[in-house]
Write a protein that holds these residues in place. Structure first.
Motif, PDB file in Angstrom:
ATOM      1  N   PRO A 144       0.789  -1.227  -0.118  1.00 33.96           N
ATOM      2  CA  PRO A 144       0.023  -0.095   0.055  1.00 33.96           C
ATOM      3  C   PRO A 144       0.838   1.295  -0.113  1.00 33.96           C
ATOM      4  CG  PRO A 144      -0.094  -1.114   2.074  1.00 33.96           C
ATOM      5  CD  PRO A 144       0.482  -1.982   1.315  1.00 33.96           C
ATOM      6  N   TRP A 145       2.126   1.165   0.212  1.00 35.17           N
ATOM      7  CA  TRP A 145       2.996   2.277   0.276  1.00 35.17           C
ATOM      8  C   TRP A 145       3.540   2.533  -1.246  1.00 35.17           C
ATOM      9  CZ3 TRP A 145       3.790  -2.291   2.622  1.00 35.17           C
ATOM     10  CH2 TRP A 145       4.588  -3.128   2.282  1.00 35.17           C
ATOM     11  N   ALA A 146       3.166   1.709  -2.167  1.00 34.97           N
ATOM     12  CA  ALA A 146       3.568   1.965  -3.730  1.00 34.97           C
ATOM     13  C   ALA A 146       3.238   3.405  -4.056  1.00 34.97           C
ATOM     14  CB  ALA A 146       3.045   0.974  -4.314  1.00 34.97           C
ATOM     15  N   THR A 147       4.046   4.004  -4.693  1.00 35.51           N
ATOM     16  CA  THR A 147       3.778   5.267  -5.219  1.00 35.51           C
ATOM     17  C   THR A 147       3.869   5.270  -6.789  1.00 35.51           C
ATOM     18  OG1 THR A 147       6.181   6.200  -4.991  1.00 35.51           O
ATOM     19  CG2 THR A 147       4.548   6.312  -3.175  1.00 35.51           C
ATOM     20  N   GLY A 148       4.190   4.134  -7.229  1.00 29.24           N
ATOM     21  CA  GLY A 148       4.186   4.035  -8.765  1.00 29.24           C
ATOM     22  C   GLY A 148       4.470   2.617  -9.136  1.00 29.24           C
ATOM     23  N   TYR A 149       4.726   2.684 -10.390  1.00 27.13           N
ATOM     24  CA  TYR A 149       4.711   1.181 -11.214  1.00 27.13           C
ATOM     25  C   TYR A 149       6.003   0.885 -12.002  1.00 27.13           C
ATOM     26  CZ  TYR A 149       2.301   3.122 -15.251  1.00 27.13           C
ATOM     27  OH  TYR A 149       2.103   4.080 -16.170  1.00 27.13           O
ATOM     28  N   GLY A 150       6.335  -0.169 -11.990  1.00 25.93           N
ATOM     29  CA  GLY A 150       7.402  -0.537 -13.043  1.00 25.93           C
ATOM     30  C   GLY A 150       6.783  -1.238 -14.273  1.00 25.93           C
ATOM     31  N   ILE A 151       7.670  -1.192 -15.294  1.00 29.33           N
ATOM     32  CA  ILE A 151       7.041  -1.858 -16.592  1.00 29.33           C
ATOM     33  C   ILE A 151       7.991  -2.728 -17.124  1.00 29.33           C
ATOM     34  CG2 ILE A 151       6.274  -1.526 -18.950  1.00 29.33           C
ATOM     35  CD1 ILE A 151       5.154   0.977 -18.381  1.00 29.33           C
ATOM     36  N   ALA A 152       7.805  -4.096 -17.180  1.00 29.66           N
ATOM     37  CA  ALA A 152       8.993  -4.878 -17.531  1.00 29.66           C
ATOM     38  C   ALA A 152       9.224  -4.836 -19.022  1.00 29.66           C
ATOM     39  CB  ALA A 152       8.200  -6.537 -17.081  1.00 29.66           C
ATOM     40  N   CYS A 153      10.313  -5.065 -19.280  1.00 28.70           N
ATOM     41  CA  CYS A 153      11.005  -4.910 -20.788  1.00 28.70           C
ATOM     42  C   CYS A 153      11.183  -6.233 -20.929  1.00 28.70           C
ATOM     43  CB  CYS A 153      12.145  -3.962 -20.626  1.00 28.70           C
ATOM     44  SG  CYS A 153      11.940  -2.170 -20.213  1.00 28.70           S
ATOM     45  N   GLY A 154      11.217  -6.543 -22.392  1.00 30.97           N
ATOM     46  CA  GLY A 154      11.589  -7.726 -22.854  1.00 30.97           C
ATOM     47  C   GLY A 154      10.486  -8.729 -22.839  1.00 30.97           C
ATOM     48  N   VAL A 169      10.184   3.066 -15.101  1.00 25.24           N
ATOM     49  CA  VAL A 169       9.233   3.468 -14.174  1.00 25.24           C
ATOM     50  C   VAL A 169       8.304   4.169 -15.328  1.00 25.24           C
ATOM     51  CG1 VAL A 169       8.867   5.223 -12.493  1.00 25.24           C
ATOM     52  CG2 VAL A 169      10.987   4.117 -12.670  1.00 25.24           C
ATOM     53  N   GLY A 170       7.106   3.676 -14.948  1.00 20.12           N
ATOM     54  CA  GLY A 170       5.763   3.990 -15.862  1.00 20.12           C
ATOM     55  C   GLY A 170       5.303   5.413 -15.526  1.00 20.12           C
ATOM     56  N   PRO A 171       4.813   6.120 -16.586  1.00 21.90           N
ATOM     57  CA  PRO A 171       4.331   7.438 -16.741  1.00 21.90           C
ATOM     58  C   PRO A 171       3.073   7.463 -15.700  1.00 21.90           C
ATOM     59  CG  PRO A 171       3.712   6.529 -18.626  1.00 21.90           C
ATOM     60  CD  PRO A 171       4.572   5.615 -17.933  1.00 21.90           C
ATOM     61  N   GLY A 172       3.019   8.706 -14.808  1.00 17.69           N
ATOM     62  CA  GLY A 172       2.051   8.828 -13.818  1.00 17.69           C
ATOM     63  C   GLY A 172       2.601   8.208 -12.590  1.00 17.69           C
ATOM     64  N   SER A 173       4.054   7.555 -12.430  1.00 19.37           N
ATOM     65  CA  SER A 173       4.480   7.333 -11.262  1.00 19.37           C
ATOM     66  C   SER A 173       5.062   8.359 -10.474  1.00 19.37           C
ATOM     67  CB  SER A 173       5.445   6.434 -11.397  1.00 19.37           C
ATOM     68  OG  SER A 173       5.202   5.188 -11.938  1.00 19.37           O
ATOM     69  N   THR A 174       4.826   8.414  -9.223  1.00 17.91           N
ATOM     70  CA  THR A 174       5.490   9.640  -8.241  1.00 17.91           C
ATOM     71  C   THR A 174       6.319   8.983  -7.565  1.00 17.91           C
ATOM     72  OG1 THR A 174       3.217  10.874  -8.192  1.00 17.91           O
ATOM     73  CG2 THR A 174       5.030  11.186  -6.545  1.00 17.91           C
ATOM     74  N   THR A 175       7.559   9.662  -7.506  1.00 20.43           N
ATOM     75  CA  THR A 175       9.088   9.248  -6.971  1.00 20.43           C
ATOM     76  C   THR A 175       9.327  10.496  -5.930  1.00 20.43           C
ATOM     77  OG1 THR A 175      10.590  10.167  -8.281  1.00 20.43           O
ATOM     78  CG2 THR A 175       9.674   8.098  -8.939  1.00 20.43           C
TER      79      THR A 175
END
Length: 293
Positions: free
Chosen positions: A79-89, A171-177
């Motif tokens: 629940p602390w996640a502020t963004g998302y990663g997109i797997a490549c390949g 790091v996907g667009p819309g992610s906050t760091t």
């Protein structure tokens, strides 16, 4: 400095679900851009060979999925996640990320270096999805052929140009760091990832290094250890992750893992966190055990 609250987490999940709907496998990320879920094998000494076969979450990019229910479950566990990663390949896009960093010293211009490579090797970068990073850098999304494995690299093409391929993530667009929000460059969000030009693909897939016969020299990696030791509060984890990635990319990550751990502990990072960070770097830079699904 960004403020993180429930709304930030909700937006991160919404963006991740939208990406998954478009065939992009996703994982939750923390504000430091690392996978939000810690490894279930973090108490084991050294990097774990498990890539998710145990059935538990916490395997970094190997958790990435396009299934909406699985995405929701991953974010519910973090629940602390502020963004998302997109797997490549991974199918269907076999995404390749070209990360053009901004050099604060002004010594390197990564965008100019990429243009120079395009002129030198006679390729043109087609219009494609482009993401603006909080530092002012850019991520270019390209698609690769399903039968070609593009490795992750940092600065190999040119200073300031990092590549994310198989086993890596963007790091996907819309992610906050901790440094701001990743945003789509206007006009590129509706584009599909453009096919990677053949000449650029050739540059991204160097011949494999011969296996065996390359012993780890005691002095190898000392610069990376000094880099970790010079970390200040707030950058210890990031510096350790960067150094561990470089060590694994050059084939001596396992040999240097203990020394990197000791260096991180000397800077004040708890040993379990240091080991988890090194394990994340090993997962990022180690090729997947099975072909992309």
């Amino acid at each position: 400095m960004a403020t993180f609250d429930r709304r930030t987490a909700t937006l991160a999940l919404a963006h991740a679900l939208s990406a998954a709907e478009h065939g992009l496998p996703v994982i939750p990320l923390s504000a430091n851009k690392l996978p939000a879920l810690r490894s279930p094998h973090r108490d084991r000494p050294g990097p774990s060979p498990c890539r998710g076969a145990c059935g538990r979450p916490g395997h970094g990019v190997h958790d990435a999925t396009t299934d909406p229910a699985a995405v929701r479950a991953l974010f519910a566990a973090a629940p602390w996640a502020t963004g998302y990663g997109i797997a490549c390949g991974r199918a269907p896009h076999h995404l390749i990320g070209i990360d053009l960093d901004i050099d604060a010293t002004g010594r390197h211009d990564s965008a100019a270096a990429l243009r120079h490579l395009a002129l030198e090797h006679l390729f043109t970068l087609p219009p494609t999805v482009t993401v603006l990073t909080p530092s002012g850098g850019r991520h270019l999304w390209l698609s690769g052929p399903p039968d070609v494995t593009v490795p992750n690299s940092a600065g190999r093409l040119a200073p300031g140009i990092d590549v994310r391929g198989s086993g890596g993530y963007l790091v996907g667009p819309g992610s906050t760091t901790a440094h701001g929000t990743y945003r789509l460059v206007p006009g590129t969000g509706t584009l599909p990832p453009a096919p990677c030009p053949r000449a650029l693909l050739h540059l991204l897939t160097p011949p494999p290094r011969p296996r065996g016969g390359t012993a780890h020299h005691p002095d190898q990696g000392q610069g990376l250890i000094r880099f970790v030791l010079a970390a200040h509060h707030g950058q210890r984890n990031t510096r350790l992750f960067w150094a561990a990635c470089r060590a694994y990319e050059h084939g001596f990550g396992d040999a240097l893992a203990e020394a990197l751990t000791r260096a991180a502990v000397r800077t004040g990072l708890p040993e379990p966190e240091a080991r988890a960070t090194i394990a994340s770097a090993a997962r990022l830079t180690t090729p997947r055990c099975t072909p992309p699904a």
